[in-house]
Design a protein around this motif. Structure first.
Motif, PDB file in Angstrom:
ATOM      1  N   ILE A 120       0.834  -1.207   0.000  1.00 28.79           N
ATOM      2  CA  ILE A 120       0.000   0.000   0.000  1.00 28.79           C
ATOM      3  C   ILE A 120       0.865   1.252   0.000  1.00 28.79           C
ATOM      4  N   PHE A 121       1.910   1.266   0.820  1.00 33.63           N
ATOM      5  CA  PHE A 121       2.807   2.424   0.873  1.00 33.63           C
ATOM      6  C   PHE A 121       3.548   2.617  -0.446  1.00 33.63           C
ATOM      7  N   THR A 122       3.871   1.517  -1.122  1.00 32.17           N
ATOM      8  CA  THR A 122       4.554   1.624  -2.412  1.00 32.17           C
ATOM      9  C   THR A 122       3.638   2.240  -3.457  1.00 32.17           C
ATOM     10  N   VAL A 123       2.376   1.869  -3.466  1.00 36.95           N
ATOM     11  CA  VAL A 123       1.430   2.472  -4.407  1.00 36.95           C
ATOM     12  C   VAL A 123       1.228   3.950  -4.086  1.00 36.95           C
ATOM     13  N   LEU A 124       1.208   4.320  -2.827  1.00 37.97           N
ATOM     14  CA  LEU A 124       1.149   5.739  -2.463  1.00 37.97           C
ATOM     15  C   LEU A 124       2.363   6.489  -3.005  1.00 37.97           C
ATOM     16  N   MET A 125       3.527   5.854  -2.907  1.00 36.07           N
ATOM     17  CA  MET A 125       4.751   6.477  -3.411  1.00 36.07           C
ATOM     18  C   MET A 125       4.677   6.663  -4.929  1.00 36.07           C
ATOM     19  N   ILE A 126       4.190   5.665  -5.624  1.00 36.13           N
ATOM     20  CA  ILE A 126       4.066   5.761  -7.086  1.00 36.13           C
ATOM     21  C   ILE A 126       3.092   6.875  -7.455  1.00 36.13           C
ATOM     22  N   SER A 127       2.029   7.015  -6.670  1.00 32.16           N
ATOM     23  CA  SER A 127       1.025   8.032  -6.992  1.00 32.16           C
ATOM     24  C   SER A 127       1.550   9.451  -6.821  1.00 32.16           C
ATOM     25  N   SER A 128       2.608   9.629  -6.055  1.00 31.23           N
ATOM     26  CA  SER A 128       3.155  10.985  -5.871  1.00 31.23           C
ATOM     27  C   SER A 128       3.733  11.546  -7.162  1.00 31.23           C
ATOM     28  N   VAL A 129       4.102  10.690  -8.088  1.00 36.42           N
ATOM     29  CA  VAL A 129       4.631  11.149  -9.377  1.00 36.42           C
ATOM     30  C   VAL A 129       3.552  11.886 -10.165  1.00 36.42           C
ATOM     31  N   PHE A 130       2.306  11.489 -10.008  1.00 35.08           N
ATOM     32  CA  PHE A 130       1.228  12.075 -10.789  1.00 35.08           C
ATOM     33  C   PHE A 130       0.815  13.456 -10.285  1.00 35.08           C
ATOM     34  N   LEU A 131       1.339  13.879  -9.145  1.00 33.67           N
ATOM     35  CA  LEU A 131       1.040  15.220  -8.657  1.00 33.67           C
ATOM     36  C   LEU A 131       1.606  16.290  -9.581  1.00 33.67           C
ATOM     37  N   TYR A 132       2.709  15.975 -10.279  1.00 31.30           N
ATOM     38  CA  TYR A 132       3.274  16.947 -11.211  1.00 31.30           C
ATOM     39  C   TYR A 132       2.257  17.318 -12.281  1.00 31.30           C
ATOM     40  N   HIS A 133       1.591  16.323 -12.815  1.00 31.78           N
ATOM     41  CA  HIS A 133       0.596  16.566 -13.856  1.00 31.78           C
ATOM     42  C   HIS A 133      -0.610  17.309 -13.302  1.00 31.78           C
ATOM     43  N   ILE A 134      -1.058  16.923 -12.127  1.00 29.01           N
ATOM     44  CA  ILE A 134      -2.243  17.544 -11.547  1.00 29.01           C
ATOM     45  C   ILE A 134      -1.982  19.014 -11.234  1.00 29.01           C
ATOM     46  N   PHE A 135      -0.836  19.324 -10.644  1.00 28.14           N
ATOM     47  CA  PHE A 135      -0.551  20.708 -10.271  1.00 28.14           C
ATOM     48  C   PHE A 135      -0.110  21.564 -11.449  1.00 28.14           C
ATOM     49  N   ASN A 136       0.366  20.938 -12.503  1.00 24.51           N
ATOM     50  CA  ASN A 136       0.716  21.701 -13.697  1.00 24.51           C
ATOM     51  C   ASN A 136      -0.536  22.301 -14.318  1.00 24.51           C
ATOM     52  N   LYS A 137      -1.643  21.638 -14.150  1.00 19.32           N
ATOM     53  CA  LYS A 137      -2.921  22.091 -14.696  1.00 19.32           C
ATOM     54  C   LYS A 137      -3.829  22.581 -13.574  1.00 19.32           C
ATOM     55  N   ALA A 138      -3.255  23.182 -12.540  1.00 22.25           N
ATOM     56  CA  ALA A 138      -4.034  23.539 -11.341  1.00 22.25           C
ATOM     57  C   ALA A 138      -5.114  24.563 -11.625  1.00 22.25           C
ATOM     58  N   GLU A 139      -4.893  25.451 -12.565  1.00 27.62           N
ATOM     59  CA  GLU A 139      -5.874  26.492 -12.845  1.00 27.62           C
ATOM     60  C   GLU A 139      -6.972  26.006 -13.787  1.00 27.62           C
ATOM     61  N   GLN A 140      -6.805  24.794 -14.308  1.00 29.87           N
ATOM     62  CA  GLN A 140      -7.778  24.245 -15.245  1.00 29.87           C
ATOM     63  C   GLN A 140      -9.065  23.882 -14.512  1.00 29.87           C
ATOM     64  N   ARG A 141     -10.190  24.115 -15.146  1.00 27.24           N
ATOM     65  CA  ARG A 141     -11.476  23.760 -14.559  1.00 27.24           C
ATOM     66  C   ARG A 141     -11.686  22.251 -14.660  1.00 27.24           C
ATOM     67  N   VAL A 142     -12.499  21.745 -13.748  1.00 30.07           N
ATOM     68  CA  VAL A 142     -12.812  20.320 -13.745  1.00 30.07           C
ATOM     69  C   VAL A 142     -13.843  20.052 -14.831  1.00 30.07           C
ATOM     70  N   THR A 143     -13.455  19.270 -15.826  1.00 25.82           N
ATOM     71  CA  THR A 143     -14.338  18.897 -16.922  1.00 25.82           C
ATOM     72  C   THR A 143     -14.502  17.385 -16.940  1.00 25.82           C
ATOM     73  N   LYS A 144     -15.319  16.900 -17.846  1.00 24.12           N
ATOM     74  CA  LYS A 144     -15.499  15.459 -17.958  1.00 24.12           C
ATOM     75  C   LYS A 144     -14.213  14.769 -18.375  1.00 24.12           C
ATOM     76  N   SER A 145     -13.452  15.361 -19.294  1.00 21.17           N
ATOM     77  CA  SER A 145     -12.200  14.733 -19.730  1.00 21.17           C
ATOM     78  C   SER A 145     -11.171  14.734 -18.606  1.00 21.17           C
ATOM     79  N   TRP A 146     -11.119  15.820 -17.811  1.00 25.49           N
ATOM     80  CA  TRP A 146     -10.191  15.874 -16.683  1.00 25.49           C
ATOM     81  C   TRP A 146     -10.540  14.789 -15.674  1.00 25.49           C
ATOM     82  N   LEU A 147     -11.824  14.644 -15.374  1.00 28.49           N
ATOM     83  CA  LEU A 147     -12.277  13.630 -14.436  1.00 28.49           C
ATOM     84  C   LEU A 147     -12.001  12.232 -14.976  1.00 28.49           C
ATOM     85  N   PHE A 148     -12.229  12.008 -16.275  1.00 29.74           N
ATOM     86  CA  PHE A 148     -11.976  10.709 -16.879  1.00 29.74           C
ATOM     87  C   PHE A 148     -10.494  10.341 -16.793  1.00 29.74           C
TER      88      PHE A 148
END
Length: 185
Positions: A120-148
């Motif tokens: 479980i901790f390893t999967v949490l660690m792997i998920s931290s890499v995806f924060l770069y993508h999420i915060f790069n688009k921080a000002e973007q509105r939540v749309t259906k494609s973003w949610l998908f």
């Protein structure tokens, strides 16, 4: 032994992907986004390495805690180095604390549960890499494609966890651990 390979491979891949993400998107991240990434990734790296080393040093809390703190801090520094000096220090302290917590938690639970917590901790660690993508688009509105995209990411991480669980089955441990038997007078 497969669990050790799974965690180490995940650590290496996460660190390399983190460096590549910073090279691509790092200039567009704001200060508070970098701090969130360094704290989340540092603590999750520390938890993963701490729980893995607690399995290797099962029964020796001192050795597992010290090695987990040092390893978690060093890997968190490597992971957060491209974010800058301030964020690297935040990652260092988060990795240090996460390593200590991961070691202590896995020393307190039976070995079968320690394997599951490490995954479980390893999967949490792997998920931290995806924060770069999420915060790069921080000002973007939540749309259906973003949610998908993020639901797809969630299913990918779930598949990684299930795949890691299938590959790294915990050995069958008997409940004869002396530390978990309570004798009533």
């Amino acid at each position: 032994m497969l669990l050790l390979a799974f965690v180490v491979t995940s650590l290496l891949l996460s660190t390399v992907i983190s460096w590549l993400a910073i090279m691509k998107n790092g200039f567009f991240l704001e200060h508070h986004h970098k701090m969130i990434i360094s704290m989340f990734s540092g603590s999750s790296i520390g938890l993963a390495t701490g729980s893995m080393l607690a399995i290797l040093y099962k029964g020796d809390l001192y050795a597992s805690t010290i090695s987990s703190m040092v390893t978690g801090a060093l890997i968190a520094v490597l992971f957060c180095m491209p974010l800058g000096r301030d964020h690297m220090l935040g990652g260092l302290m988060s990795g240090l604390m996460g390593g200590m917590m991961g070691a202590m938690v896995n020393e307190m639970v039976p070995m079968a549960e320690a394997y599951e917590l490490t995954k479980i901790f390893t999967v949490l660690m792997i998920s931290s890499v995806f924060l770069y993508h999420i915060f790069n688009k921080a000002e973007q509105r939540v749309t259906k494609s973003w949610l998908f995209k993020h639901l797809l990411l969630f299913f990918f991480l779930t598949a990684a966890m299930v795949g890691g669980n299938i590959v790294t089955k915990a050995p069958d441990f008997h409940s004869n651990d002396l530390q978990h038997q309570h004798i009533m007078d």
